[in-house]
Design a protein around this motif. Structure first.
Motif, PDB file in Angstrom:
ATOM      1  N   MET A 190       0.827  -1.204   0.000  1.00  0.00           N
ATOM      2  CA  MET A 190       0.000   0.000   0.000  1.00  0.00           C
ATOM      3  C   MET A 190       0.859   1.252   0.000  1.00  0.00           C
ATOM      4  O   MET A 190       0.457   2.276  -0.540  1.00  0.00           O
ATOM      5  CB  MET A 190      -0.929  -0.041   1.214  1.00  0.00           C
ATOM      6  N   THR A 191       2.037   1.162   0.584  1.00  0.00           N
ATOM      7  CA  THR A 191       2.880   2.342   0.668  1.00  0.00           C
ATOM      8  C   THR A 191       3.328   2.813  -0.704  1.00  0.00           C
ATOM      9  O   THR A 191       3.287   4.008  -1.009  1.00  0.00           O
ATOM     10  CB  THR A 191       4.114   2.057   1.547  1.00  0.00           C
ATOM     11  N   THR A 192       3.742   1.896  -1.565  1.00  0.00           N
ATOM     12  CA  THR A 192       4.194   2.274  -2.896  1.00  0.00           C
ATOM     13  C   THR A 192       3.051   2.867  -3.713  1.00  0.00           C
ATOM     14  O   THR A 192       3.214   3.899  -4.366  1.00  0.00           O
ATOM     15  CB  THR A 192       4.780   1.050  -3.625  1.00  0.00           C
ATOM     16  N   LEU A 193       1.911   2.224  -3.673  1.00  0.00           N
ATOM     17  CA  LEU A 193       0.743   2.727  -4.391  1.00  0.00           C
ATOM     18  C   LEU A 193       0.319   4.095  -3.850  1.00  0.00           C
ATOM     19  O   LEU A 193      -0.020   5.003  -4.608  1.00  0.00           O
ATOM     20  CB  LEU A 193      -0.405   1.728  -4.295  1.00  0.00           C
ATOM     21  N   GLY A 194       0.367   4.244  -2.546  1.00  0.00           N
ATOM     22  CA  GLY A 194       0.022   5.515  -1.929  1.00  0.00           C
ATOM     23  C   GLY A 194       0.970   6.627  -2.344  1.00  0.00           C
ATOM     24  O   GLY A 194       0.549   7.757  -2.617  1.00  0.00           O
ATOM     25  N   LEU A 195       2.261   6.313  -2.409  1.00  0.00           N
ATOM     26  CA  LEU A 195       3.243   7.313  -2.835  1.00  0.00           C
ATOM     27  C   LEU A 195       3.061   7.699  -4.300  1.00  0.00           C
ATOM     28  O   LEU A 195       3.222   8.867  -4.668  1.00  0.00           O
ATOM     29  CB  LEU A 195       4.658   6.802  -2.587  1.00  0.00           C
ATOM     30  N   ILE A 196       2.723   6.735  -5.132  1.00  0.00           N
ATOM     31  CA  ILE A 196       2.459   7.025  -6.542  1.00  0.00           C
ATOM     32  C   ILE A 196       1.231   7.924  -6.676  1.00  0.00           C
ATOM     33  O   ILE A 196       1.244   8.904  -7.432  1.00  0.00           O
ATOM     34  CB  ILE A 196       2.299   5.728  -7.351  1.00  0.00           C
ATOM     35  N   LEU A 197       0.176   7.613  -5.929  1.00  0.00           N
ATOM     36  CA  LEU A 197      -1.035   8.440  -5.969  1.00  0.00           C
ATOM     37  C   LEU A 197      -0.767   9.848  -5.437  1.00  0.00           C
ATOM     38  O   LEU A 197      -1.277  10.828  -5.981  1.00  0.00           O
ATOM     39  CB  LEU A 197      -2.155   7.777  -5.178  1.00  0.00           C
ATOM     40  N   LEU A 198       0.051   9.953  -4.384  1.00  0.00           N
ATOM     41  CA  LEU A 198       0.404  11.272  -3.870  1.00  0.00           C
ATOM     42  C   LEU A 198       1.216  12.070  -4.888  1.00  0.00           C
ATOM     43  O   LEU A 198       1.030  13.287  -5.018  1.00  0.00           O
ATOM     44  CB  LEU A 198       1.186  11.142  -2.560  1.00  0.00           C
ATOM     45  N   ALA A 199       2.105  11.404  -5.613  1.00  0.00           N
ATOM     46  CA  ALA A 199       2.881  12.092  -6.648  1.00  0.00           C
ATOM     47  C   ALA A 199       1.965  12.600  -7.757  1.00  0.00           C
ATOM     48  O   ALA A 199       2.120  13.727  -8.242  1.00  0.00           O
ATOM     49  CB  ALA A 199       3.948  11.161  -7.212  1.00  0.00           C
ATOM     50  N   ILE A 200       0.998  11.785  -8.155  1.00  0.00           N
ATOM     51  CA  ILE A 200       0.042  12.209  -9.190  1.00  0.00           C
ATOM     52  C   ILE A 200      -0.796  13.386  -8.692  1.00  0.00           C
ATOM     53  O   ILE A 200      -1.035  14.350  -9.426  1.00  0.00           O
ATOM     54  CB  ILE A 200      -0.844  11.021  -9.615  1.00  0.00           C
ATOM     55  N   LEU A 201      -1.223  13.332  -7.435  1.00  0.00           N
ATOM     56  CA  LEU A 201      -1.998  14.437  -6.877  1.00  0.00           C
ATOM     57  C   LEU A 201      -1.158  15.705  -6.750  1.00  0.00           C
ATOM     58  O   LEU A 201      -1.675  16.811  -6.924  1.00  0.00           O
ATOM     59  CB  LEU A 201      -2.583  14.044  -5.522  1.00  0.00           C
ATOM     60  N   ASN A 202       0.132  15.562  -6.456  1.00  0.00           N
ATOM     61  CA  ASN A 202       1.007  16.736  -6.393  1.00  0.00           C
ATOM     62  C   ASN A 202       1.153  17.390  -7.759  1.00  0.00           C
ATOM     63  O   ASN A 202       1.154  18.616  -7.865  1.00  0.00           O
ATOM     64  CB  ASN A 202       2.377  16.359  -5.836  1.00  0.00           C
ATOM     65  N   VAL A 203       1.281  16.588  -8.807  1.00  0.00           N
ATOM     66  CA  VAL A 203       1.355  17.144 -10.162  1.00  0.00           C
ATOM     67  C   VAL A 203       0.040  17.850 -10.500  1.00  0.00           C
ATOM     68  O   VAL A 203       0.043  18.967 -11.045  1.00  0.00           O
ATOM     69  CB  VAL A 203       1.683  16.035 -11.183  1.00  0.00           C
ATOM     70  N   ALA A 204      -1.086  17.215 -10.178  1.00  0.00           N
ATOM     71  CA  ALA A 204      -2.391  17.834 -10.433  1.00  0.00           C
ATOM     72  C   ALA A 204      -2.535  19.132  -9.631  1.00  0.00           C
ATOM     73  O   ALA A 204      -3.094  20.119 -10.134  1.00  0.00           O
ATOM     74  CB  ALA A 204      -3.513  16.861 -10.076  1.00  0.00           C
ATOM     75  N   TRP A 205      -2.021  19.148  -8.418  1.00  0.00           N
ATOM     76  CA  TRP A 205      -2.049  20.329  -7.558  1.00  0.00           C
ATOM     77  C   TRP A 205      -1.336  21.497  -8.237  1.00  0.00           C
ATOM     78  O   TRP A 205      -1.870  22.601  -8.312  1.00  0.00           O
ATOM     79  CB  TRP A 205      -1.375  19.963  -6.243  1.00  0.00           C
ATOM     80  N   TRP A 206      -0.123  21.251  -8.740  1.00  0.00           N
ATOM     81  CA  TRP A 206       0.665  22.324  -9.351  1.00  0.00           C
ATOM     82  C   TRP A 206       0.079  22.761 -10.697  1.00  0.00           C
ATOM     83  O   TRP A 206       0.167  23.938 -11.046  1.00  0.00           O
ATOM     84  CB  TRP A 206       2.125  21.919  -9.481  1.00  0.00           C
ATOM     85  N   ILE A 207      -0.513  21.833 -11.433  1.00  0.00           N
ATOM     86  CA  ILE A 207      -1.176  22.217 -12.682  1.00  0.00           C
ATOM     87  C   ILE A 207      -2.368  23.123 -12.375  1.00  0.00           C
ATOM     88  O   ILE A 207      -2.586  24.129 -13.050  1.00  0.00           O
ATOM     89  CB  ILE A 207      -1.607  20.966 -13.473  1.00  0.00           C
ATOM     90  N   LEU A 208      -3.108  22.784 -11.334  1.00  0.00           N
ATOM     91  CA  LEU A 208      -4.254  23.601 -10.935  1.00  0.00           C
ATOM     92  C   LEU A 208      -3.798  24.978 -10.453  1.00  0.00           C
ATOM     93  O   LEU A 208      -4.403  25.999 -10.821  1.00  0.00           O
ATOM     94  CB  LEU A 208      -5.051  22.886  -9.844  1.00  0.00           C
ATOM     95  N   ILE A 209      -2.739  25.034  -9.669  1.00  0.00           N
ATOM     96  CA  ILE A 209      -2.211  26.319  -9.200  1.00  0.00           C
ATOM     97  C   ILE A 209      -1.763  27.162 -10.392  1.00  0.00           C
ATOM     98  O   ILE A 209      -2.045  28.369 -10.456  1.00  0.00           O
ATOM     99  CB  ILE A 209      -1.038  26.097  -8.222  1.00  0.00           C
ATOM    100  N   ALA A 210      -1.067  26.551 -11.344  1.00  0.00           N
ATOM    101  CA  ALA A 210      -0.606  27.287 -12.534  1.00  0.00           C
ATOM    102  C   ALA A 210      -1.791  27.817 -13.326  1.00  0.00           C
ATOM    103  O   ALA A 210      -1.777  28.965 -13.797  1.00  0.00           O
ATOM    104  CB  ALA A 210       0.258  26.380 -13.409  1.00  0.00           C
ATOM    105  N   HIS A 211      -2.836  27.018 -13.451  1.00  0.00           N
ATOM    106  CA  HIS A 211      -4.029  27.448 -14.191  1.00  0.00           C
ATOM    107  C   HIS A 211      -4.700  28.634 -13.499  1.00  0.00           C
ATOM    108  O   HIS A 211      -5.109  29.602 -14.162  1.00  0.00           O
ATOM    109  CB  HIS A 211      -5.006  26.275 -14.317  1.00  0.00           C
ATOM    110  N   ILE A 212      -4.803  28.586 -12.202  1.00  0.00           N
ATOM    111  CA  ILE A 212      -5.443  29.665 -11.450  1.00  0.00           C
ATOM    112  C   ILE A 212      -4.624  30.951 -11.567  1.00  0.00           C
ATOM    113  O   ILE A 212      -5.157  32.026 -11.850  1.00  0.00           O
ATOM    114  CB  ILE A 212      -5.639  29.257  -9.979  1.00  0.00           C
ATOM    115  N   VAL A 213      -3.312  30.847 -11.381  1.00  0.00           N
ATOM    116  CA  VAL A 213      -2.459  32.037 -11.422  1.00  0.00           C
ATOM    117  C   VAL A 213      -2.429  32.644 -12.824  1.00  0.00           C
ATOM    118  O   VAL A 213      -2.567  33.869 -12.980  1.00  0.00           O
ATOM    119  CB  VAL A 213      -1.032  31.691 -10.937  1.00  0.00           C
TER     120      VAL A 213
END
Length: 93
Positions: free
Chosen positions: A1-24
């Motif tokens: 679960m840890t590896t899958l969780g880290l992969i999902l967190l990495a994907i969410l971090n990329v989505a986070w920064w894409i969303l921040i860039a879009h807003i700014v």
């Protein structure tokens, strides 16, 4: 679960920064700091719009109209925060 969780967190971090860039970039274009007649600005702006529009559209159907204000990025932003919390808490157990 840890590896899958880290992969999902990495994907969410990329989505986070894409969303921040879009807003700014959206704010900078609306306040006329950036001009859409510049090719690189237009490519980035419309590319982010094409990337995030499929995410925003279902949310816009359920949100009431607010006189020109678009609250769908806020809902997506909160959704990412909630998913990050859920994944992080589940990785601890």
């Amino acid at each position: 679960m840890t590896t899958l969780g880290l992969i999902l967190l990495a994907i969410l971090n990329v989505a986070w920064w894409i969303l921040i860039a879009h807003i700014v970039i959206g704010w900078l274009v609306n306040f006329q700091v950036l001009n859409l007649r510049q090719p690189i600005v237009a490519q980035i702006y419309f590319g982010l719009n094409r990337l995030l529009e499929p995410v925003y559209e279902p949310i816009r159907r359920f949100l009431p109209t607010a006189g020109g204000m678009d609250f769908s990025p806020i809902v997506v932003f909160l959704g990412i925060v909630v998913l990050r919390i859920i994944i992080t808490q589940n990785m601890l157990y």
